[in-house]
Design an enzyme around this catalytic site. Structure first.
Site, PDB file in Angstrom:
ATOM      1  N   LYS A   1       1.037  -0.973   0.281  1.00 11.07           N
ATOM      2  CA  LYS A   1       0.276   0.166   0.100  1.00 11.07           C
ATOM      3  C   LYS A   1       0.941   1.483   0.245  1.00 11.07           C
ATOM      4  O   LYS A   1       1.500   1.535   0.272  1.00 11.07           O
ATOM      5  CB  LYS A   1      -0.579  -0.014   0.922  1.00 11.07           C
TER       6      LYS A   1
ATOM      7  N   GLU B   1      10.048   1.236  10.633  1.00 13.28           N
ATOM      8  CA  GLU B   1      10.760   2.387  10.606  1.00 13.28           C
ATOM      9  C   GLU B   1      10.149   3.461  11.266  1.00 13.28           C
ATOM     10  O   GLU B   1       9.154   3.956  10.005  1.00 13.28           O
ATOM     11  CB  GLU B   1      11.665   2.547   9.444  1.00 13.28           C
TER      12      GLU B   1
ATOM     13  N   CYS C   1      13.347  10.954   6.919  1.00  8.72           N
ATOM     14  CA  CYS C   1      13.629  10.251   8.727  1.00  8.72           C
ATOM     15  C   CYS C   1      14.876  10.314   9.013  1.00  8.72           C
ATOM     16  O   CYS C   1      15.302  10.524  10.754  1.00  8.72           O
ATOM     17  CB  CYS C   1      13.004   9.094   8.853  1.00  8.72           C
TER      18      CYS C   1
ATOM     19  N   GLU D   1       9.523  15.345  16.203  1.00  9.69           N
ATOM     20  CA  GLU D   1      10.438  15.236  15.203  1.00  9.69           C
ATOM     21  C   GLU D   1       9.314  15.624  13.686  1.00  9.69           C
ATOM     22  O   GLU D   1       7.601  15.447  13.779  1.00  9.69           O
ATOM     23  CB  GLU D   1       9.703  13.623  14.223  1.00  9.69           C
TER      24      GLU D   1
END
Length: 511
Positions: free
Chosen positions: A200, A276, A311, A411
């Site tokens: 997906k 992750e 990331c 983040e």
């Protein structure tokens, strides 16, 4: 002083969409291109212009069920898991060749997905060459997934050995920021191990993945049902995939919050999981380093290309006080070199934020940083003028940041660098490890002993010394809440296998 050349802007992104013939509104299930059973579609809005450029299906639970069942049949009854290792390697090398042959087209589609500039495609880690190299690397592993022979612990006339077998049906969810590289990082090892897979892609980055899937399905020799693509948002498409009882392993790259949902769904069926989940990575800069280069590289990771929507971006710069002035001055210069606009123009260096929700979130965190006492050196606003139609935020540099501020903890996923001073090595290490994440880091110093001390002590999955680079044959992943498992290298392909122990008695009749 920022410059944004008016020449790089275009009135519309639609001509590029028309030229590339984005999608026929179908997804890949069991080797066939189909629409969603409900007829529902997702309209993709380009982040640089706010235009709706194309639509694709929203797969509901029934569509996902068809895709997973196709992958299940292909695994249980089809030839792929039992194919000669050399044949699996041949198919993966064919995919690598297809990526190289269609690399320009795929990168242009990726620019229509998330507005990553074509100029950024020259960076190896996001290039078509990197994608091809990932498939080629794992093709080499296909015939090397061997177990080992063990000596009988208590002696006796028997053999003990292990086998590595494919884990089964994989459900893979990939993010929007690097759809092609992350498609490769999940699909290549799964196929090399003999698994079947349902992918997906993000609803914000679907076109390049659909095109690559068509090339694979029609030109690589991969059997039908081994690779399936379901499109749509997390709800209902992603939820249906991660909770499907016939999926044996889930591989997810994305936010920590969604990663937790994936783990909860996996717990129901004891599915294998690779995650992750991002980072708040430090760049530790000592006064004996090449401070100018350290500042340029660190600021570049949060301003150039995807504008900090990466990331592994080093969004916390931990800088020795003796190097602070030089670091800030150079970082401000790099911030001023950003050029926004049409991602197809070679002069454009950086992307907008992916959607208006992320735009609002980043601007909110910038405001919170100022409220909490950080000093705004430059940036911190939304772009005006012709750029106001897109989700552009001026490259932002904060000084006088303490590690307990929101901009140092969360983040942000935007073009924001927080600079935190330190006085000695012990303080630098404490600050580097004072985070819930642990994905990446860099250490900048001319003292190799210090570099190795810090590299060993920093709790992060990847540490660069005086630089940073992703490699297709090296494992990548994080400590703590940055996830579990690794992508890339031997660790990745082994994560798509089960380890089986075989006990074989050696009798006279057998010999």
């Amino acid at each position: 002083m920022f410059y944004f050349s008016e020449a790089v802007m275009v009135a519309s992104i639609k001509p590029y969409a028309d030229e590339l013939a984005l999608t026929d509104g179908r997804m890949l299930i069991n080797g066939e291109w189909v629409t969603a059973e409900s007829g529902a579609t997702w309209s993709h809005t380009h982040p640089a212009t706010g235009e709706r450029v194309a639509e694709f299906p929203v797969a509901g639970p029934a569509d996902v069920d068809l895709a997973v069942r196709a992958a299940r049949r292909a695994f249980d009854e089809g030839p792929w898991p039992h194919a000669r290792a050399g044949e699996r390697g041949r198919v993966l090398r064919a995919i690598a060749d297809l990526v190289r042959a269609h690399g320009d087209e795929l990168l242009r589609l990726q620019a229509l997905d998330n507005s990553v500039p074509l100029s950024f495609g020259e960076i190896y880690a996001v290039s078509a060459e990197f994608v091809a190299d990932v498939f080629e690397h794992h093709a080499g592993w296909a015939d090397k997934l061997a177990g080992e022979t063990l000596p009988p612990f208590q002696g006796g006339d028997h053999m003990v050995f292990t086998l590595r077998e494919p884990v089964g049906v994989v459900g893979a969810v990939i993010p929007w920021n690097a759809p092609l590289p992350l498609f490769a990082q999940k699909v290549a090892p799964a196929l090399a191990a003999g698994c079947t897979i349902v992918v997906k892609p993000s609803e914000y980055a679907t076109f390049a993945v659909l095109r690559l899937a068509r090339l694979i399905a029609e030109e690589s020799g991969l059997p039908a049902g081994v690779l399936n693509i379901v499109t749509g948002p997390g709800e209902p498409t992603g939820d249906a995939l991660i909770s499907h009882p016939m999926v044996d392993k889930l591989s997810f790259t994305g936010s920590r919050a969604i990663g937790q949902r994936v783990m909860m769904a996996a717990a129901v069926g004891c599915k294998r999981v690779s995650l992750e989940l991002g980072g708040k990575s430090p760049a530790v800069v000592f006064a004996d380093a090449d401070v100018g280069t350290a500042a340029a590289v660190t600021m570049g990771t949060v301003t150039l290309g995807l504008s900090g929507q990466v990331c592994a971006a080093q969004t916390r710069a931990l800088v020795h006080r003796d190097a602070l002035d030089e670091f800030l001055a150079t970082a401000e210069v790099i911030a001023g070199m950003v050029s926004y606009g049409n991602p197809f123009d070679p002069e454009v260096t950086s992307a907008p934020l992916i959607n208006t929700r992320q735009l609002d979130r980043v601007l909110g965190l910038i405001a919170r940083g100022q409220e909490e006492g950080a000093r705004l050196v430059c940036g911190g606003t939304r772009e005006a003028g012709d750029l106001a139609v897109g989700n552009f935020v001026t490259p932002t540099l904060f000084a006088d940041v303490s590690n307990d501020m929101s901009i140092a903890r969360e983040e942000i996923f935007g073009p924001v660098l927080s600079v935190i001073p330190f006085d000695d090595e012990d303080e630098a290490l404490r600050l580097a490890n004072d985070t819930a994440y642990g994905l990446a880091a860099t250490v900048w110093t001319s003292d190799i002993r210090r570099a190795m001390r810090l590299t060993k002590a920093i709790r992060a999955g990847t540490v660069g010394i005086n630089g940073y680079q992703l490699e297709p044959n090296a494992p990548f992943g994080g400590f703590q809440q940055s996830g579990m498992g690794r992508e890339g290298g031997r660790a990745a392909i082994e994560s798509y296998t089960e380890l089986k122990t075989v006990l074989l008695p050696l009798t006279d009749e057998m010999i």
